[in-house]
Design an enzyme around this catalytic site. Structure first.
Site, mmCIF file in Angstrom:
data_model
loop_
_atom_site.group_PDB
_atom_site.id
_atom_site.type_symbol
_atom_site.label_atom_id
_atom_site.label_comp_id
_atom_site.label_asym_id
_atom_site.label_seq_id
_atom_site.Cartn_x
_atom_site.Cartn_y
_atom_site.Cartn_z
ATOM 1 N N ASP A 155 -18.896 34.515 45.419
ATOM 2 C CA ASP A 155 -19.073 33.458 44.269
ATOM 3 C C ASP A 155 -19.921 33.922 43.296
ATOM 4 O O ASP A 155 -20.766 32.808 42.872
ATOM 5 C CB ASP A 155 -19.502 32.298 45.172
ATOM 6 C CG ASP A 155 -18.659 31.743 46.208
ATOM 7 O OD1 ASP A 155 -17.451 31.640 46.127
ATOM 8 O OD2 ASP A 155 -19.075 31.578 47.574
ATOM 9 N N HIS A 207 -11.699 32.070 42.765
ATOM 10 C CA HIS A 207 -12.342 32.331 41.413
ATOM 11 C C HIS A 207 -11.798 31.471 40.517
ATOM 12 O O HIS A 207 -10.722 31.172 40.423
ATOM 13 C CB HIS A 207 -12.076 33.809 41.095
ATOM 14 C CG HIS A 207 -10.682 34.407 41.260
ATOM 15 N ND1 HIS A 207 -10.299 34.963 42.419
ATOM 16 C CD2 HIS A 207 -9.616 34.440 40.249
ATOM 17 C CE1 HIS A 207 -8.840 35.416 42.323
ATOM 18 N NE2 HIS A 207 -8.607 35.053 41.225
#
Length: 428
Positions: free
Chosen positions: A13, A41
């Site tokens: 992340d 993503h």
């Protein structure tokens, strides 16, 4: 032209999608080489937000060939859902190429993932329950289903029946669940075969041929270095190699063809799921980071655990991956803090202070972060396009992190938009 690896320097992340998007206009191929739909993503283009789990970020850039490599495990239902969603938004996905050697997540992988996690109780890893780990376990046990098996019905049914002979015993006798019908599993997968067939290729040959013809290939990791199955905070890790070495095995490109390794690091730290997190904040500042940084998982929606920047962990990632460039993201989130601690070392239970990752899991679980505190800036950074545009304290923060990492910072993110970046050095 070279192959370039792009990976995360923390627990995932970090903003790799944005980094890929910045590179997209200078590359010809964009390759996912590990993981599955447990990774997410997010990319913002012209105010439009795109959240993906399996498709490489390069699918959003016209002319770039998106490739799902042999190191990925694919949930075909999720793959086609993503394709359909992007197509409905006007994105051309027809260039997608899928490795014939990639493994397929089946219905029984998802069931086993969920029941195993429940069975573990307090000892659970915190998986996404999407069947990733069981699919990789079957791959290593040499009983996995590969993409190419969908085009040979006899082989596919034999593999599934063989796998379920054992797994159904486990489900019924240990987990008190119903047995799974192998015919239903095979029929579901065969239903994808005709649509999948035109996308499938020998991607290792394709990518090496592209490099021979001076094309630029970007190898895009899922998750992050500290979730790597070999080099992460085991056992609280993913089931694949999210490091630079995994880029080779997961794509079929040899290490001598890789020219640069770009690591993405957040200006603070986050983690999803269980496992050690030395700089985690359990107070209002952690909640503030989560709220301002919108730290909720793309894949699960779970709130991410938040903490200050951990220079020990990032420096470890630099070494493990042989990083040449760093992309620092979300610097703008820290604009709301008067003081910003940075973890520069760990204090072990015996009182020793170390600047490297401890060798054992036990030590890492019990370290205390040693902080050096820097003054904040409390100014909006979103319009900054050069280092000089940043407030002095923000410049000092970036320079301090770069010094601790020992690797040059090439890009700094000051907002979610594609244009909200400071480019210090060309990445390609």
């Amino acid at each position: 032209m070279p192959a370039i690896v792009l990976l995360g320097a923390q627990w995932g992340d970090e903003g790799k999608g944005k980094a890929t998007d910045l590179l997209a206009e200078r590359i010809d191929y964009c390759v996912r080489f590990n993981g599955g739909n447990n990774a997410g993503h997010t990319i913002v283009i012209d105010g439009e937000t795109y959240a993906m789990h399996l498709l490489p970020s390069g699918v959003l850039t016209p002319g770039v060939v998106p490739v799902i490599g042999n190191g990925v495990v694919i949930d075909l239902g999720v793959l086609f859902d993503e394709i359909d969603l992007l197509t409905a938004r006007g994105i051309d996905t027809s260039r997608l190429v899928v490795s014939a050697n990639a493994h397929v997540i089946t219905a029984y992988h998802r069931v086993i993932d969920k029941v195993t996690e429940r069975f573990l109780g307090k000892a659970r890893i915190g998986t996404t329950g999407r069947g990733i780990g069981p699919a990789y376990a079957d791959k290593m046990s040499r009983v996995g289903v590969r993409v190419q098996d969908l085009f040979d019905e006899k082989i596919l049914r034999q593999k599934i029946e063989g796998a379920l002979d054992q797994k159904n015993q486990l489900l019924v006798k240990v987990y008190n669940r119903r047995a799974i019908d192998p015919t239903a599993v095979a029929d579901e997968l065969l239903g994808y075969a005709d649509r999948l067939r035109p996308m499938v290729a020998d991607t290792a040959a394709l990518l090496n041929d592209a490099l021979d013809h001076h094309k630029t290939v970007l190898l895009e990791a899922g998750q992050g270095t500290l979730l790597d199955v070999d080099h992460g905070t085991y056992p609280f890790v993913t089931s694949s190699n999210a490091t630079a070495g995994g880029a080779c095995t997961g794509s079929g490109i040899g290490p001598t063809r890789i020219d640069r390794v770009i690591a993405v690091a957040k200006a603070y730290t986050t983690r999803v799921g269980s496992g050690p997190f030395p700089t985690e904040l359990h107070d209002g500042e952690g909640e503030k980071l989560r709220r301002i940084g919108a730290e909720f998982g793309v894949t699960t929606g779970r709130p991410r655990r938040c903490g200050w920047y951990d220079a020990v962990a990032v420096r470890y990632a630099m070494r493990i991956n042989g990083v040449t460039d760093v992309v620092l993201t979300k610097l703008d989130v820290l604009s709301h803090f008067e003081r910003i601690p940075v973890c520069v070392a760990y204090r072990l239970p015996d009182g020793r202070t170390v600047e490297e990752m401890p060798m054992t899991q036990t030590e890492l679980h019990h370290v205390e972060p040693v902080y050096e505190e820097l003054p904040g800036w409390q100014e909006d950074l979103s319009a900054a396009r050069s280092l000089e545009d940043l407030p002095k304290n923000a410049q000092r923060y970036v320079e301090f992190l770069q010094e601790l990492a020992g690797v040059p910072f090439s890009v700094i993110g000051v907002g979610p938009g594609r244009d909200q970046t400071i480019q210090l050095k060309a990445l390609v």
